[in-house]
Design a protein around this motif. Structure first.
Motif, PDB file in Angstrom:
ATOM      1  N   ALA A   1      33.610  43.650  46.964  1.00 25.08           N
ATOM      2  CA  ALA A   1      35.043  43.901  47.066  1.00 25.08           C
ATOM      3  C   ALA A   1      35.851  42.653  46.721  1.00 25.08           C
ATOM      4  N   ALA A   2      35.453  41.516  47.292  1.00 24.50           N
ATOM      5  CA  ALA A   2      36.196  40.278  47.041  1.00 24.50           C
ATOM      6  C   ALA A   2      36.158  39.899  45.565  1.00 24.50           C
ATOM      7  N   ARG A   3      34.990  40.049  44.948  1.00 28.17           N
ATOM      8  CA  ARG A   3      34.858  39.703  43.529  1.00 28.17           C
ATOM      9  C   ARG A   3      35.751  40.604  42.673  1.00 28.17           C
ATOM     10  N   SER A   4      35.800  41.877  43.004  1.00 24.76           N
ATOM     11  CA  SER A   4      36.644  42.800  42.247  1.00 24.76           C
ATOM     12  C   SER A   4      38.119  42.448  42.395  1.00 24.76           C
ATOM     13  N   HIS A   5      38.536  42.057  43.607  1.00 23.68           N
ATOM     14  CA  HIS A   5      39.932  41.648  43.802  1.00 23.68           C
ATOM     15  C   HIS A   5      40.284  40.467  42.894  1.00 23.68           C
ATOM     16  N   VAL A   6      39.379  39.483  42.830  1.00 22.28           N
ATOM     17  CA  VAL A   6      39.618  38.305  41.985  1.00 22.28           C
ATOM     18  C   VAL A   6      39.791  38.716  40.527  1.00 22.28           C
ATOM     19  N   GLU A   7      38.960  39.649  40.082  1.00 24.33           N
ATOM     20  CA  GLU A   7      38.961  40.052  38.679  1.00 24.33           C
ATOM     21  C   GLU A   7      40.176  40.894  38.292  1.00 24.33           C
TER      22      GLU A   7
END
Length: 383
Positions: free
Chosen positions: A71-77
């Motif tokens: 989830a966190a990685r997707s938010h960054v992207e």
């Protein structure tokens, strides 16, 4: 884990705002990256100029639930593109904003940090005031996105992570009447759906299956009625979750599964209604001068038609107006964050750039700290 007791540091600005306010809102507390531009007029009426939500359902479907790191990685992207799209759809540029609001908690702290950090960058780079918003306060005001709702009102906040009854007297002025002792209603929906092999997200899948069952068929399943007869406003869904998961293991036909899904949905709706009746009565006793106050139901479970029907009935029976946000704003979204930010900014309340992301942040912090029955370790105290 000990409870985080830090309040978001709000400072008082030059005074209350009297004109219209345009706020950018950012929401990244779980598995949806969202941005919205909202205009609040001086009289409190609200216009949602844009609301963009990037869902991560496909990213988490294989795991049957949200994986925080993914989830966190997707938010960054995705956050930069989501915010820019929200500005374009609103027909607004940075110069047209009066401030930026972002969820600062509670939620998955990695995701919260992404959205809050982005908002800090916008505030610093564009010279805009920052408002750190409690995600639950966003849900509390979400019904005001659809229609004017006067304070005070009674709120049932019911979602995957939260189940609380609160008296809402104004922005930042709320008292909790009851909370879940264990699991939230939305969590029970999701976990039971997973046990039944219905996929992710579980709540909507279970509701669709329940629509094909029958009430007569549902009655053959003996599901527990937790806290029946108690005079408080608390909830408990863990026993129901365990019993339903066990019953699901012996079912072979789709008709049987549909009847169990209907039984689960009816049981959750019944408990929400039973505990809400007590809170409605307490609210009426505290506010005998109010004529048809609002009973606001917000959060993802507020989108469930059976739940809405049961709660509408008890509200009407007690002389309350049932109010729920528009369907698009029941689940996590940034419009509610922008509105909560606008209401705080209107009061001259802004946040320091040093404000920290919080995995836990109760709306009624005073009670969470002082009441031993709502001590750390219980869901209501963590929320």
């Amino acid at each position: 884990m000990s409870m985080d007791t830090r309040a978001a540091p709000y400072s008082t600005g030059p005074g209350t705002a009297t004109g219209p306010l345009v706020l950018l809102g950012i929401e990244t507390s779980c598995d949806e990256t969202a941005a919205s531009v909202v205009r609040q007029a001086a009289d409190g009426t609200v216009e949602v100029l844009s609301s963009v939500v990037h869902s991560q359902i496909d990213d988490h479907a294989a795991y049957g639930g949200v994986v925080p790191e993914i989830a966190a990685r997707s938010h960054v992207e995705t956050i930069d593109g989501v915010v820019k799209r929200a500005l374009v759809e609103a027909g607004c540029d940075w110069s047209g904003l009066d401030g930026v609001a972002a969820t600062a908690g509670p939620g998955l702290v990695g995701g919260v940090m992404v959205g809050l950090s982005y908002a800090k960058g916008v505030a610093m780079g564009r010279g805009l005031p920052l408002v750190a918003v409690n995600h639950l306060e966003g849900h509390a005001v979400s019904a005001r996105l659809g229609r004017p709702v006067a304070y005070p009102f009674l709120l049932l906040l019911v979602s995957g992570g939260h189940c609380q009854l609160l008296e809402v007297r104004g922005i930042g002025d709320m008292s909790r009447l009851g909370t879940t002792l264990d699991d939230a209603a939305g969590e029970a929906f999701d976990k039971i759906a997973k046990a039944m092999g219905l996929g992710y997200p579980g709540g909507p899948a279970l509701e669709r299956l329940a629509a094909t069952g029958t009430d007569a068929g549902a009655e053959r399943f003996d599901l527990p009625r937790s806290l029946l007869g108690r005079r408080d406003c608390d909830f408990s869904f863990s026993g129901l979750k365990t019993a339903a998961a066990r019953l699901s293991q012996g079912l072979e036909t789709e008709a049987d599964k549909a009847d169990l899904a209907r039984a689960v949905q009816n049981a959750i709706a019944r408990q929400l209604a039973e505990r809400s009746v007590r809170a409605l009565d307490l609210f009426s006793e505290s506010h005998p001068d109010l004529d048809r106050p609002a009973f606001v139901v917000a959060g993802g479970v507020a989108a469930n038609a059976t739940v809405r029907a049961r709660l509408t009935a008890v509200a009407e029976a007690r002389g309350f107006d049932f109010v729920a946000p528009p369907m698009a704003y029941c689940t996590d979204n940034a419009a509610m964050i922008a509105l909560a930010g606008a209401e705080r900014l209107r009061l001259g309340l802004t946040s320091d750039l040093a404000v920290a992301a919080r995995p836990r942040w109760p709306l009624d912090e005073a009670r969470a700290l002082s009441d031993p029955t709502h001590a750390p370790g219980r869901k209501g105290a963590k929320s």
